[in-house]
Motif scaffolding. Structure first.
Motif, PDB file in Angstrom:
ATOM      1  N   ARG A 142       6.204 -27.183 -67.942  1.00 32.92           N
ATOM      2  CA  ARG A 142       5.459 -27.478 -69.171  1.00 32.92           C
ATOM      3  C   ARG A 142       5.448 -26.252 -70.086  1.00 32.92           C
ATOM      4  N   ASN A 152      -5.930 -34.564 -67.743  1.00 33.12           N
ATOM      5  CA  ASN A 152      -5.187 -33.909 -68.828  1.00 33.12           C
ATOM      6  C   ASN A 152      -6.059 -33.765 -70.064  1.00 33.12           C
ATOM      7  N   THR A 153      -5.854 -32.644 -70.763  1.00 35.70           N
ATOM      8  CA  THR A 153      -6.519 -32.453 -72.059  1.00 35.70           C
ATOM      9  C   THR A 153      -5.452 -32.004 -73.057  1.00 35.70           C
ATOM     10  N   GLU A 203      -0.546 -20.724 -61.516  1.00 41.53           N
ATOM     11  CA  GLU A 203       0.472 -21.437 -60.761  1.00 41.53           C
ATOM     12  C   GLU A 203       1.428 -20.418 -60.140  1.00 41.53           C
ATOM     13  N   ASP A 227      -6.498 -40.480 -58.583  1.00 44.86           N
ATOM     14  CA  ASP A 227      -5.673 -40.412 -59.787  1.00 44.86           C
ATOM     15  C   ASP A 227      -5.225 -41.823 -60.153  1.00 44.86           C
ATOM     16  N   GLU A 284     -11.203 -23.470 -64.183  1.00 42.97           N
ATOM     17  CA  GLU A 284     -10.346 -22.969 -63.106  1.00 42.97           C
ATOM     18  C   GLU A 284      -9.483 -21.825 -63.619  1.00 42.97           C
ATOM     19  N   ARG A 325       1.982 -40.268 -57.987  1.00 44.56           N
ATOM     20  CA  ARG A 325       1.412 -38.957 -57.663  1.00 44.56           C
ATOM     21  C   ARG A 325       0.622 -39.011 -56.360  1.00 44.56           C
ATOM     22  N   THR A 384      -9.713 -27.622 -68.716  1.00 44.87           N
ATOM     23  CA  THR A 384     -10.063 -26.717 -69.807  1.00 44.87           C
ATOM     24  C   THR A 384     -10.361 -27.563 -71.036  1.00 44.87           C
ATOM     25  N   LYS A 393      -1.752 -24.126 -75.503  1.00 42.08           N
ATOM     26  CA  LYS A 393      -2.729 -25.193 -75.755  1.00 42.08           C
ATOM     27  C   LYS A 393      -4.138 -24.619 -75.940  1.00 42.08           C
ATOM     28  N   TYR A 445      -1.929 -30.207 -60.968  1.00 40.85           N
ATOM     29  CA  TYR A 445      -1.736 -28.812 -60.555  1.00 40.85           C
ATOM     30  C   TYR A 445      -3.069 -28.134 -60.256  1.00 40.85           C
ATOM     31  N   VAL A 446      -4.138 -28.609 -60.895  1.00 44.10           N
ATOM     32  CA  VAL A 446      -5.452 -28.008 -60.662  1.00 44.10           C
ATOM     33  C   VAL A 446      -6.211 -28.797 -59.590  1.00 44.10           C
TER      34      VAL A 446
HETATM   35  P1  NAI Z   1      -1.911 -32.490 -64.581  1.00 45.42           P
HETATM   36  O1  NAI Z   1      -1.276 -33.241 -65.679  1.00 45.42           O
HETATM   37  O2  NAI Z   1      -1.072 -31.904 -63.507  1.00 45.42           O
HETATM   38  O3  NAI Z   1      -2.999 -33.432 -63.847  1.00 45.42           O
HETATM   39  C1  NAI Z   1      -3.879 -34.280 -64.505  1.00 45.42           C
HETATM   40  C2  NAI Z   1      -3.953 -35.592 -63.719  1.00 45.42           C
HETATM   41  O4  NAI Z   1      -5.016 -36.388 -64.240  1.00 45.42           O
HETATM   42  C3  NAI Z   1      -2.691 -36.458 -63.841  1.00 45.42           C
HETATM   43  O5  NAI Z   1      -2.139 -36.667 -62.543  1.00 45.42           O
HETATM   44  C4  NAI Z   1      -3.187 -37.778 -64.473  1.00 45.42           C
HETATM   45  O6  NAI Z   1      -2.516 -38.912 -63.974  1.00 45.42           O
HETATM   46  C5  NAI Z   1      -4.658 -37.761 -64.088  1.00 45.42           C
HETATM   47  N1  NAI Z   1      -5.531 -38.578 -64.940  1.00 45.42           N
HETATM   48  C6  NAI Z   1      -5.601 -38.623 -66.303  1.00 45.42           C
HETATM   49  N2  NAI Z   1      -6.559 -39.493 -66.703  1.00 45.42           N
HETATM   50  C7  NAI Z   1      -7.118 -39.994 -65.566  1.00 45.42           C
HETATM   51  C8  NAI Z   1      -8.173 -40.921 -65.319  1.00 45.42           C
HETATM   52  N3  NAI Z   1      -8.858 -41.476 -66.329  1.00 45.42           N
HETATM   53  N4  NAI Z   1      -8.475 -41.221 -64.033  1.00 45.42           N
HETATM   54  C9  NAI Z   1      -7.795 -40.654 -63.011  1.00 45.42           C
HETATM   55  N5  NAI Z   1      -6.792 -39.752 -63.181  1.00 45.42           N
HETATM   56  C10 NAI Z   1      -6.464 -39.426 -64.447  1.00 45.42           C
HETATM   57  O7  NAI Z   1      -2.805 -31.354 -65.261  1.00 45.42           O
HETATM   58  P2  NAI Z   1      -3.310 -29.956 -64.623  1.00 45.42           P
HETATM   59  O8  NAI Z   1      -2.308 -28.892 -64.806  1.00 45.42           O
HETATM   60  O9  NAI Z   1      -3.861 -30.211 -63.269  1.00 45.42           O
HETATM   61  O10 NAI Z   1      -4.488 -29.622 -65.625  1.00 45.42           O
HETATM   62  C11 NAI Z   1      -5.698 -30.351 -65.649  1.00 45.42           C
HETATM   63  C12 NAI Z   1      -6.668 -29.598 -66.505  1.00 45.42           C
HETATM   64  O11 NAI Z   1      -6.915 -28.296 -65.952  1.00 45.42           O
HETATM   65  C13 NAI Z   1      -6.201 -29.366 -67.941  1.00 45.42           C
HETATM   66  O12 NAI Z   1      -7.327 -29.436 -68.782  1.00 45.42           O
HETATM   67  C14 NAI Z   1      -5.694 -27.943 -67.921  1.00 45.42           C
HETATM   68  O13 NAI Z   1      -5.794 -27.346 -69.195  1.00 45.42           O
HETATM   69  C15 NAI Z   1      -6.627 -27.284 -66.917  1.00 45.42           C
HETATM   70  N6  NAI Z   1      -6.101 -26.112 -66.213  1.00 45.42           N
HETATM   71  C16 NAI Z   1      -4.797 -26.050 -65.786  1.00 45.42           C
HETATM   72  C17 NAI Z   1      -4.340 -24.943 -65.087  1.00 45.42           C
HETATM   73  C18 NAI Z   1      -2.931 -24.878 -64.613  1.00 45.42           C
HETATM   74  O14 NAI Z   1      -2.508 -23.810 -64.183  1.00 45.42           O
HETATM   75  N7  NAI Z   1      -2.164 -25.939 -64.650  1.00 45.42           N
HETATM   76  C19 NAI Z   1      -5.209 -23.819 -64.765  1.00 45.42           C
HETATM   77  C20 NAI Z   1      -6.555 -23.997 -65.197  1.00 45.42           C
HETATM   78  C21 NAI Z   1      -6.962 -25.112 -65.910  1.00 45.42           C
END
Ligand code: NAI
Length: 480
Positions: A342, A87-88, A161, A33, A157, A38, A128, A275, A11-12
């Motif tokens: 989520r 992911n965190t 969303e 990824d 970021e 995905r 984050t 979180k 999503y980010v």
């Molecule tokens: P998400 O789960 O949608 O995306 C994370 C992606 O990372 C997944 O597609 C996963 O397969 C991939 N991934 C994990 N380990 C990997 C690796 N070793 N190599 C390659 N790809 C890998 O998560 P999202 O929502 O994008 O969030 C990511 C981060 O940004 C989190 O820390 C979140 O807290 C932060 N964040 C999220 C926001 C939101 O609105 N969703 C806004 C601001 C920050």
């Protein structure tokens, strides 16, 4: 040509990189990824996430200066700037379980960057992360660097969303934290130059690493706190006959407070607020600040209270049981204009109603049956892992059916619960819905979007969060 690689196409990572590619034609952006489905989806007409305006941006740049790939190592090796947006999750075991961030994915990404790099790189924290993560990452990179120099930046970021593209086009601010050394300042400048191609300079804030990391957690804690504050007021409004919308308006016109984020609701959701606050709580505890930790914990407690209060209201109003009754759930996503579920409050509300043996018929314009079934059977915190690593749920929840139309969901239902503020729920033909429901017909509006007077005229018994109660509801047993 500057080459950017972003690890994590979620999503980010997806939307932020698409916007960088659009606004910086001279930059080549690769989003990588480990999840094959995905990346396949990012390269198709059916993008893996729903976000207004995103399709358009991706179509304009994909194949030109925007690429989606599973070849993580190749693109990381070639990049000048590597964003990490993986992911965190919240830890579920061991030290800090239930609060601390699990940095497994971050650490493995950092080790991989160190392994494959053959040239100097700027590594940008986009995920984050807890305060001082950059220091840990820096250690991993420098101890494995083979003479290569890495500069770590924190660039949290702030997109929301549902309005991600708008937020990325016109951000309130871009925050870049870095080391206060000449090399650190040079790295900050390089990233600043990317954003400066479309963001006014005075909106690009630069700080030290720790301030940037903490500002992200603080911003989310403040936002969530406003929702919990107004939700706490909503309970008092229901008890006293005050109207929470009037109270919020009166409070929000004070320029020191402001009008935004003061809508009472069934509770906040989304992948970040809970979180990030848990993370903040853990950091406070680790730093010997239990009072500060308790203070922020309360924001989450009020959110949980608001969800269970809603369930109790539904059950108490319907003669203290929903056993065997059909309850229509309109909306499952954590807010409108996203398919993201989520930590959506709908999960806890649905589980609460299922706990009282209700039969649920769920409709959300952007959420699939598979996702809803997963959400209702998954353990707490399991959602925040790459899809292929999530534990599969052995059974589907039988008392739940998922339909693709609000009229189908509400047919023969005893009650309707509105859990997401989708615009289409404001303009439904409620007379038609009423005619096809069991009587008395209840509507529990968890987002305060329906016209209460009109619905009462039709014959519904209506509950709106924080609003003066229907005579019917007043006579029902008090809810805790
Ligand atoms: P998400 O789960 O949608 O995306 C994370 C992606 O990372 C997944 O597609 C996963 O397969 C991939 N991934 C994990 N380990 C990997 C690796 N070793 N190599 C390659 N790809 C890998 O998560 P999202 O929502 O994008 O969030 C990511 C981060 O940004 C989190 O820390 C979140 O807290 C932060 N964040 C999220 C926001 C939101 O609105 N969703 C806004 C601001 C920050």
């Amino acid at each position: 040509m500057v080459k950017i690689c972003c690890i994590g196409a979620g999503y980010v990572g997806g939307p932020t990189m698409a916007v960088i590619a659009l606004k910086c034609p001279s930059v080549e952006v690769a989003v990588v990824d480990i999840s094959v489905p995905r990346i396949t989806a990012w390269n198709s007409d059916q993008l893996p996430i729903y976000e207004p305006g995103l399709d358009d941006v991706v179509k304009k740049c994909r194949g030109k200066n925007l690429f989606f790939s599973t070849d993580v190592e190749k693109h990381v090796a070639e990049a000048d700037i590597v964003f990490v947006s993986v992911n965190t999750p919240t830890k579920t075991r061991g030290l800090g379980a239930g609060k601390a961030a699990d940095l497994t994915y971050w650490e493995s990404a950092a080790r991989m960057i160190a392994d494959v790099s053959k040239s100097n790189k700027i590594v940008v924290e986009k995920s984050t992360v807890p305060v001082k993560t950059a220091e840990a990452i820096e250690k991993i990179l420098t101890h494995n660097s083979k003479g290569i120099s890495f500069q770590i930046l924190s660039n949290p970021e702030f997109l929301a969303e549902g309005t991600a593209i708008e937020d990325l086009f016109k951000p309130d601010r871009v925050l870049i934290g870095g080391r206060e050394t000449p090399e650190g300042q040079k790295a900050i400048k390089a990233l600043k130059d990317v954003y400066a191609q479309w963001v006014p300079e005075d909106r690009i804030i630069t700080t030290n690493l720790w301030s940037a990391e903490l500002s992200k957690l603080a911003a989310n804690a403040f936002l969530a706190q406003r929702i919990s504050s107004v939700n706490a007021m909503s309970a008092l409004c229901e008890a006293t006959g005050a109207n929470v919308s009037q109270v919020a308006y009166a409070v929000g016109t004070d320029t020191r407070i402001g009008p935004k984020f003061l809508n009472a609701s069934v509770g906040f959701g989304g992948s970040c607020f809970q979180k990030d606050i848990l993370n903040l709580v853990y950091i406070c505890e680790c730093n010997g600040l239990p009072e500060v930790a308790e203070y922020w914990k309360q924001v989450i407690k009020i959110n949980d209270y608001q969800k269970s209060r809603f369930v109790n209201r539904v059950v108490a109003s319907m003669f203290n049981t929903v056993s065997g009754k059909k309850v229509a759930i309109l909306g499952f996503a954590f807010k409108k204009d996203t398919g993201d579920t989520r930590e959506t409050p709908a999960i806890d509300v649905c589980k609460g109603l299922l706990g009282d043996k209700g039969r649920l018929s769920i409709y959300d314009p952007q959420v699939t049956e598979d996702q809803i079934q997963r959400d209702l059977s998954m353990n707490k915190f399991d959602w925040d892992h790459p899809l292929h690593l999530q534990p599969m749920s052995p059974t589907t929840v039988k008392q739940v059916s998922v339909v693709w139309d609000a009229y189908e969901a509400t047919k023969d239902a005893h009650a309707v619960c509105i859990l997401t503020e989708w615009d289409e729920f404001k303009t439904l033909d409620y007379q038609r819905i009423y005619d096809n429901m069991q009587k008395p017909a209840f509507i529990f509006d968890g987002r305060n979007i329906v016209n209460v007077d009109k619905l009462r005229e039709i014959g519904f018994i209506v509950f709106s969060i924080g609003k003066p109660l229907d005579a019917w509801l007043k006579d029902m047993p008090a809810v805790a």
